[in-house]
Structures are given as C-alpha cells and as structure tokens.
Design an enzyme around this catalytic site. Structure first.
Site, PDB file in Angstrom:
ATOM      1  N   PRO A 291      11.381 -12.964  50.324  1.00 38.95           N
ATOM      2  CA  PRO A 291      10.476 -12.174  49.489  1.00 38.95           C
ATOM      3  C   PRO A 291       9.040 -12.291  50.010  1.00 38.95           C
ATOM      4  CG  PRO A 291      10.991 -14.231  48.381  1.00 38.95           C
ATOM      5  CD  PRO A 291      11.744 -14.248  49.691  1.00 38.95           C
ATOM      6  N   SER A 293       6.026 -10.187  52.536  1.00 30.99           N
ATOM      7  CA  SER A 293       5.738  -8.842  53.046  1.00 30.99           C
ATOM      8  C   SER A 293       6.215  -8.684  54.481  1.00 30.99           C
ATOM      9  CB  SER A 293       4.248  -8.526  53.030  1.00 30.99           C
ATOM     10  OG  SER A 293       3.505  -9.532  52.452  1.00 30.99           O
TER      11      SER A 293
ATOM     12  N   PHE B  13       4.057 -13.186  45.920  1.00 36.04           N
ATOM     13  CA  PHE B  13       3.061 -12.213  45.448  1.00 36.04           C
ATOM     14  C   PHE B  13       3.293 -10.850  46.070  1.00 36.04           C
ATOM     15  CE2 PHE B  13       1.097 -16.388  45.092  1.00 36.04           C
ATOM     16  CZ  PHE B  13       0.908 -16.404  43.720  1.00 36.04           C
ATOM     17  N   CYS B  14       3.952 -10.835  47.217  1.00 37.17           N
ATOM     18  CA  CYS B  14       4.188  -9.569  47.896  1.00 37.17           C
ATOM     19  C   CYS B  14       5.454  -9.709  48.711  1.00 37.17           C
ATOM     20  CB  CYS B  14       3.010  -9.231  48.805  1.00 37.17           C
ATOM     21  SG  CYS B  14       3.150  -7.620  49.551  1.00 37.17           S
ATOM     22  N   PRO B  15       6.492  -8.915  48.512  1.00 38.37           N
ATOM     23  CA  PRO B  15       6.525  -7.705  47.699  1.00 38.37           C
ATOM     24  C   PRO B  15       6.594  -7.920  46.184  1.00 38.37           C
ATOM     25  CG  PRO B  15       8.630  -8.014  48.819  1.00 38.37           C
ATOM     26  CD  PRO B  15       7.719  -9.098  49.289  1.00 38.37           C
TER      27      PRO B  15
END
Ligand SMILES: Cc1cc2nc3c(=O)[nH]c(=O)nc-3n(C[C@H](O)[C@H](O)[C@H](O)COP(=O)(O)OP(=O)(O)OC[C@H]3O[C@@H](n4cnc5c(N)ncnc54)[C@H](O)[C@@H]3O)c2cc1C
Lengths: 377, 76
Positions: A291, A293, B13-15
C-alpha cells in the site's frame, strides 16, 4: 552469489547499479555475479510524459540507452522473462534461455489497462505512454474551447499526476488566451480530491482559485465516446468535449501468467521487501502489492534498501535495514510553481506553499534522474 | 465459491485505505468478501459511504485496538 535483476526501469537499474558498486571487489573475484534481464534496450524517464503532453518536452528527450546507464560489471540482456520457476531458482526468457540465480529481484513495473473499461480506449485521451502523450498534445493544440474532463482509474501509478494535470491544463489554456472558453472538471474515485489528506486540503482552495470544478466518489464505469458521455459506477455522468483519463493499472502480464500475484501485484513484505514465502526473492517498484504509491521515488528508496541488504548478506551474512515506506514526490502546481510531499508509513506529508525554486528543482531533477538511476545520487 | 481476502492498509497515507479497497474490489469476483484493515479512523465512515454509493454490501465494521476491520461483499 548469482544475483538476477528482472526489469531495467527505475527500480531494477538502481538496484543493479548500487549492488555493482558495493560488490565491485566481489564481482572481480567471481564471488558475486549481477545479471539484468529487461524487455527494452531503452530506458524511459516516464515523468517526462506529462511535459510531452503539454509540448514542453519532445519524446526523444525521455530516453537513454539502457546499457549506457549500467555499471560495467552488470551482465545486461534484452531478453524478457516469460517464466518464473521460483521453486527451482530459475527463470526462462523469450529467447528460450534459462538463467539460474541465488537471489532474484523482480522489478517489472506496471502498465495501464484502459481496455478494461468499456469505451475508454476509443473515447478518452491519455498521457501514460509516448504515443498517447503525443496524441494528447495534438488534441490540446486543436482544442478551441469547451468542456475538458479529467477522470482517474484505480489503481494508477504516480498518484500526484491527477492534480498536476489540472494545474497544467489551466496554465496551458491561459497561455493560449482561451482559458475563459474552457471549463475544467476533475473526477476522483474517493470522497476527497486527493487520497493524501494534506494534498486534498491544499489542492481544494487552489482548484477553487483557478476555477476547476470537481466531483468526488467518481469511479469510471464506461466511456460513451459517440455521445461524449463519461459514466460512473456511482451512477452519475458528465458530458465532455475532451476527456483525459489516468487509466487503471495492472502489473505486467508475465507476473499474472506465472500466478505470482493477482492483478500482477506480487505479495511483498512491507519492511524486508521480500516476496511473501520466498526468502531469496525481492520485489521492488510498481509491481509490489504494497500500500505504497507507485512512484519512481518509492522505487528508488526501496531499491536502495534491497541493494544494501543483498550486499550486506554477501559480505557479512545479514541484511542491514528495513524499508520505512519513504516516498518523496514533487507536485507541479502549474507551469512555474511546485511543491512536494514527503511521507513514510508513520508520518503524513506536510505540504509547503508552492514556489518557483521548487519548480526549478523539479526541472533540474528531470535531468538529474539519469544520475540518480546510475546510483550516483 | 466466495472467498474472503484480507487487505492490510494499515499505516499508509498513499494510496490509502479506500483506494486499496477499490483496487481489490476490482480484482474480486461477485460474491467475494474483502476485509480491509485500516488504522485511519476516517475509514469507518468513508468505506460504508463508498460501498453504499456503488451498491456493495457492508458485512461488518469492527475496531480491535487501533485497527478497523471493514468487511465488504462485492455485489456487482
Ligand atoms: C506520466 C507519468 C508521470 C510520472 N510522474 C512521476 C513523478 O513525478 N514522480 C515519481 O516518483 N514517479 C512518477 N511516475 C511513476 C514512475 O515512472 C514509476 O513508478 C517508476 O518508473 C516505477 O519503476 P519500476 O522500476 O517499478 O517500473 P518501470 O520503470 O516501469 O520499469 C519496468 C521495467 O521492467 C521491464 N520489463 C517488463 N516486463 C519484463 C519482463 N517480462 N522481463 C524483463 N523485464 C521486463 C521493462 O522493460 C522496464 O525496463 C510517473 C509515471 C508516469 C507514467
């Protein structure tokens, strides 16, 4: 130790170069061997595609020969892997060769799959490949006014791109003197305008200021290119004149075909970056199921951890550190200002107001990238 | 056959948790249950809101320590 790196993009190149430098003595003495298998003899700086879409870079500026980026003690082959035999520590390639390894690093990246949404390929423009970015640039130049819609598929690489493209569209049409003839509408899958809360908080007043309309909880269901209608899973629709989509992504086909992970996302330990259940297989960059980016920045920080750990295992038998979830993303807030978001598993980003020097830094980074993948930065 | 898949979106926090859920719901079969683990307290309202809007079924919301367990059944 025979180290095999599969994939010669951001992550694979940094792992291989970093290892090659750390293990130069060992590779000379034949104690370590580094091999890279990739699908292309060229390396693309993908963030440059956003600039291509707005006519600020030409496609040729995005590429370098992959071999020119690699340390001389890396044995590089353009011969994509077709089969992973993890239980036998082997891979097979397109040319039919079999490569054995002691340690495997999988860095095959991700790809957009617009074909998975009905009508998307025909009705929408993109900028996530060279051809689509050039096509979008031509469409933008032709555009004389009307409704421009931007919509976002899930998951996608570069989570900052959706907001950046809005700022770029605003500045582009302003520079052409037709901003007052263009309506910009942004559609985002979750219930705020960006997944990072602080980015959403910062971008909302900026969108209001530059006149970008937005709709949240909008997951693309269908594109009806004939009637120029964008439809959502949530039951709403929008009539557009030009639709720009950041399409949903998957990992590479070879990952799915070899059943390494659903969607092409390989189950990976978030700290050690090892493939779950495989002590000698590391996964890095976009193809992990983490999880985190899907960015070159995450790929870079993960690659450094993996290279340091493998080198340390060769030298002293133990790894040295865990990946802490670090990501650093520039955020272009138009054609002359930028800010950045830095965060990890524990700490959310704290956004600073955009400035011109940050934009210049990003422009320099567009060149510095080549130093960075060589492992020198 | 339906299946429960656990998605660990804690400390991210991301995604972020809802994006992770949408990713895995796209890959799931109709009838599958996806259990999302989240440490973001916003998930307790965001996830049911999204599920309701899209038409998926909430099967449970539970807090254990600082982790929220949110179960969603893919309905379409
Ligand atoms: C428009 C756009 C803008 C972006 N902007 C940013 C940004 O501002 N900041 C940022 O940090 N990131 C950005 N990114 C994301 C970034 O480019 C990617 O996250 C990054 O390249 C991921 O690195 P990777 O090594 O995992 O994959 P890639 O760099 O895509 O490399 C994958 C490699 O695997 C090879 N490969 C594929 N299949 C096989 C196979 N079967 N066998 C062997 N090799 C194979 C490919 O040839 C390639 O060399 C952007 C991306 C796009 C498209």
């Amino acid at each position: 130790m025979r180290i095999l790196v599969v994939g010669g993009g951001t992550a694979g190149t940094i792992v291989a170069n970093n290892l090659a430098r750390r293990l130069s003595a060992e590779t000379r003495r034949g104690k370590a061997r580094i091999t890279m298998l990739s699908a292309s003899d060229r390396h693309m700086y993908q963030p440059g595609l956003l600039y291509v879409a707005f006519g600020q870079m030409t496609p040729d500026q995005l590429y370098r020969d992959q071999a020119s980026l690699l340390e001389s003690n890396i044995d590089f082959h353009v011969d994509p892997v077709t089969e992973f035999m993890l239980d036998q520590n082997k891979v097979r390639t397109q040319s039919g060769k079999v490569h054995e390894y002691d340690t495997l690093v999988i860095a095959t990246g991700s790809r957009m799959v617009p074909e998975e949404i009905p009508g998307m390929n025909e009705g929408a423009e993109f900028f996530y490949t060279e051809a689509s970015a050039v096509k979008l640039y031509k469409k933008l130049r032709e555009f004389q006014g009307g409704k421009v819609a931007v919509a976002v598929g899930v998951p996608h690489k570069c989570p900052i791109a959706p907001v950046e493209v809005m700022f770029s569209l605003h500045d582009y049409f302003k520079a052409r003197g037709i901003r007052d003839k263009v309506h910009l509408k942004y559609h985002y899958p979750i219930n705020r305008i960006h997944t990072i809360e602080n980015v959403a908080k910062w971008a909302k007043p900026e969108f209001d200021r530059i006149g970008v309309e937005y709709e949240t909880l909008f997951n693309i269901k269908e594109v009806d290119g004939k009637n120029k209608l964008l439809k959502s899973e949530e039951g709403t629709e929008y009539q557009y004149d030009l639709l720009i989509v950041i399409p949903q992504h998957r990992g590479m086909e070879v990952v799915e075909q070899n059943k390494l992970g659903p969607g092409g996302w390989i189950p990976t330990d978030r700290y050690s970056l090892k493939m779950n259940g495989h002590d000698n297989v590391y996964v890095v960059g976009d193809t992990t199921n983490l999880p985190v980016s899907k960015t070159g920045s995450a790929a870079h920080f993960q690659a450094e951890v993996i290279a340091e750990n493998i080198a340390s295992i060769v030298k002293v038998g133990e790894p040295v550190r865990d990946y802490d979830g670090k990501v650093y993303c520039f955020i272009e807030a138009g054609h002359d200002r930028a800010t950045y978001a830095m965060f990890n598993y524990q700490n959310p980003p704290d956004l600073k107001p955009p400035s011109k020097p940050m934009h210049w830094f990003k422009l320099s980074y567009n060149q510095m990238y080549w130093t960075s993948v060589r492992g020198l930065l | 056959m339906s299946d429960t898949k656990v998605i660990d979106a804690r400390n991210t926090f991301c995604p972020g948790p809802l994006m992770e859920l949408i990713t895995h719901m796209r890959l799931a079969q109709v009838g599958d249950v996806v259990e999302l683990l989240s440490t973001d307290s916003g998930s307790a309202t965001d996830i049911p809101e999204w599920a309701k809007k899209v038409g998926h079924e909430m099967m449970g919301i539970e807090q254990q320590g600082d982790t929220w367990h949110l179960k969603v059944r893919k309905a379409k």
